[in-house]
Design a protein around this motif. Structure first.
Motif, PDB file in Angstrom:
ATOM      1  N   UNK A  89      42.317  90.703  27.505  1.00 59.30           N
ATOM      2  CA  UNK A  89      43.481  90.530  28.415  1.00 59.30           C
ATOM      3  C   UNK A  89      43.093  90.142  29.737  1.00 59.30           C
ATOM      4  N   UNK A  90      43.299  89.032  30.160  1.00 60.02           N
ATOM      5  CA  UNK A  90      42.961  88.706  31.687  1.00 60.02           C
ATOM      6  C   UNK A  90      43.893  89.394  32.394  1.00 60.02           C
ATOM      7  N   UNK A  91      43.236  90.123  33.584  1.00 65.89           N
ATOM      8  CA  UNK A  91      44.046  90.779  34.405  1.00 65.89           C
ATOM      9  C   UNK A  91      44.673  89.752  35.597  1.00 65.89           C
ATOM     10  N   UNK A  92      46.240  90.412  36.006  1.00 58.38           N
ATOM     11  CA  UNK A  92      46.608  89.651  37.022  1.00 58.38           C
ATOM     12  C   UNK A  92      46.427  90.139  38.127  1.00 58.38           C
ATOM     13  N   UNK A  93      46.318  89.736  39.597  1.00 62.16           N
ATOM     14  CA  UNK A  93      46.189  90.290  40.686  1.00 62.16           C
ATOM     15  C   UNK A  93      47.693  90.681  41.184  1.00 62.16           C
ATOM     16  N   UNK A  94      47.851  91.882  41.475  1.00 61.81           N
ATOM     17  CA  UNK A  94      49.187  92.366  41.983  1.00 61.81           C
ATOM     18  C   UNK A  94      49.312  92.714  43.363  1.00 61.81           C
ATOM     19  N   UNK A  95      50.691  92.162  43.930  1.00 62.31           N
ATOM     20  CA  UNK A  95      50.571  92.432  45.313  1.00 62.31           C
ATOM     21  C   UNK A  95      51.966  93.262  45.389  1.00 62.31           C
ATOM     22  N   UNK A  96      51.932  94.675  46.174  1.00 64.37           N
ATOM     23  CA  UNK A  96      53.123  95.210  46.203  1.00 64.37           C
ATOM     24  C   UNK A  96      53.499  94.956  47.604  1.00 64.37           C
ATOM     25  N   UNK A  97      54.616  94.373  48.011  1.00 60.92           N
ATOM     26  CA  UNK A  97      55.174  94.225  49.396  1.00 60.92           C
ATOM     27  C   UNK A  97      56.325  95.376  49.673  1.00 60.92           C
ATOM     28  N   UNK A  98      56.127  96.188  50.737  1.00 54.80           N
ATOM     29  CA  UNK A  98      57.022  97.161  51.224  1.00 54.80           C
ATOM     30  C   UNK A  98      57.639  96.400  52.258  1.00 54.80           C
ATOM     31  N   UNK A  99      59.051  96.232  52.226  1.00 57.11           N
ATOM     32  CA  UNK A  99      59.934  95.985  53.164  1.00 57.11           C
ATOM     33  C   UNK A  99      60.927  96.553  53.689  1.00 57.11           C
ATOM     34  N   UNK A 100      60.867  97.926  53.381  1.00 53.30           N
ATOM     35  CA  UNK A 100      62.044  98.835  53.958  1.00 53.30           C
ATOM     36  C   UNK A 100      61.405  99.649  54.932  1.00 53.30           C
ATOM     37  N   UNK A 101      61.986 100.482  55.833  1.00 52.85           N
ATOM     38  CA  UNK A 101      61.669 101.580  56.598  1.00 52.85           C
ATOM     39  C   UNK A 101      61.439 102.766  55.785  1.00 52.85           C
ATOM     40  N   UNK A 102      60.759 103.842  56.162  1.00 53.74           N
ATOM     41  CA  UNK A 102      60.409 105.138  55.571  1.00 53.74           C
ATOM     42  C   UNK A 102      62.008 105.978  55.808  1.00 53.74           C
ATOM     43  N   UNK A 103      61.986 106.907  55.244  1.00 48.73           N
ATOM     44  CA  UNK A 103      62.951 107.994  55.508  1.00 48.73           C
ATOM     45  C   UNK A 103      64.317 107.713  55.280  1.00 48.73           C
ATOM     46  N   UNK A 104      64.972 106.535  55.594  1.00 53.49           N
ATOM     47  CA  UNK A 104      66.332 106.224  55.341  1.00 53.49           C
ATOM     48  C   UNK A 104      66.671 105.949  53.769  1.00 53.49           C
TER      49      UNK A 104
END
Lengths: 117, 95, 116
Positions: free
Chosen positions: A1-16
């Motif tokens: 299986x060829x592996x796909x590159x994954x990007x995780x984007x975090x767009x929200x602030x912490x705590x809330x």
């Protein structure tokens, strides 16, 4: 299986909300499966990278401690979108160690799969 | 190698569209769905680079009584949405 | 509330509540005696080598607020205990089955994050 590159984007602030922790957990799943993803903090997500964060008023866990542990899962560096940082009047000296500058458009273009949190 | 960007929130209640403006590359598609279609009344209220295709989802426009400004926005139905998902390299949700 | 499915009884009669996976319900209840009791019930003998890993895990949890999955446990063991002990083989020999999961339980931590 060829592996796909994954990007995780975090767009929200912490705590809330738990979006940041959810994003980190997704990144950890990738790492546990031997495919550590790239993690990028953009928009209010860059606020998760601020140094000197503490627990919530009721002792709730934030995400800062977890972020510092990501390198042990080979999820590193912690990329931030530099325009988002500037737009909030911040610079890299105010962030935790291990952060590196990126441009979100380039990051998206360089990955096969993008997960947004 | 283009990207499909999905917007599902009203442009008047969120800063997401400005974030999106920095994240698009030439050849990308932006599709407004759900409350995102309220962005389709006029010209984009934010600045985008050249070469981006702008779409609004027909079904969501119809249910909200929104007629997209035809100068800027194309309309696309569900089948078109599915086809676009398949023909672009990746999808990013800007919820 | 978590269902109280099991308890450990300490020498002084204190009852410690465990969850359905055998982890502490209240992480503050941990003490070396708790680890000892858990190990005995599972037929494990804790040697200094085991305690070293248990301490390592407790330190990891204090720093990062999560229990390490296997990959991170191996990496942190390599950093803190040296090359020889920083291998999955070594950790498997101490905690057969699943080192990350078993050692986390004995160390009084929750289940490892994303331990698959």
């Amino acid at each position: 299986m060829s592996s796909k590159s994954i990007l995780v984007i975090v767009r929200h602030p912490p705590h809330g909300s738990s979006w940041v922790r959810e994003g980190l957990e997704a990144a950890l799943v990738g790492a546990a499966l031997g495919q550590p993803p790239t993690i990028l903090f953009s928009g209010d997500g860059v606020l998760a990278l601020l140094a000197n964060q503490q627990r919530g008023a009721l002792g709730q866990k934030g995400s800062a401690a977890m972020l510092e542990g990501l390198s042990l899962y080979d999820v590193e560096p912690l990329w931030y979108d530099h325009l988002s940082l500037e737009a909030r009047g911040l610079d890299v000296s105010q962030l935790m160690p291990g952060c590196q500058q990126a441009c979100i458009a380039d990051m998206i273009a360089r990955h096969d799969v993008v997960m947004s949190f | 190698m283009s990207t499909l960007h999905l917007i599902n929130r009203s442009p008047f209640s969120t800063n997401v569209l400005h974030e999106l403006a920095d994240a698009v590359s030439e050849g990308d598609h932006i599709l407004l769905i759900e409350d995102g279609v309220y962005a389709a009344f006029g010209a984009p209220c934010w600045t985008l680079p050249e070469g981006i295709s702008l779409w609004a989802l027909q079904e969501d426009c119809a249910s909200r009584g929104v007629t997209p400004s035809s100068v800027t926005w194309g309309t696309m139905d569900m089948a078109g949405f599915v086809a676009l998902t398949a023909s672009t390299h990746r999808t990013v949700s800007w919820f | 509330m978590t269902q109280n499915t099991d308890t450990l009884t300490l020498a002084d009669g204190t009852e410690i509540a465990l969850d359905s996976d055998g982890h502490l319900q209240n992480l503050n209840n941990w003490s070396p005696e708790v680890a000892q009791q858990m190990a005995e019930r599972e037929g494990r003998v804790l040697t200094p080598a085991h305690w070293e890993v248990i301490e390592l895990l407790r330190d990891f949890y204090t720093r990062f607020e999560m229990a390490p999955a296997m990959r991170a446990l191996v990496k942190t063991a390599r950093q803190q205990l040296g090359e020889e002990k920083g291998t999955s083989l070594y950790l498997m020999s101490l905690f057969p089955e699943s080192p990350a999961r078993v050692a986390a339980r004995l160390a009084g931590l929750p289940r490892p994050t994303n331990c698959l």
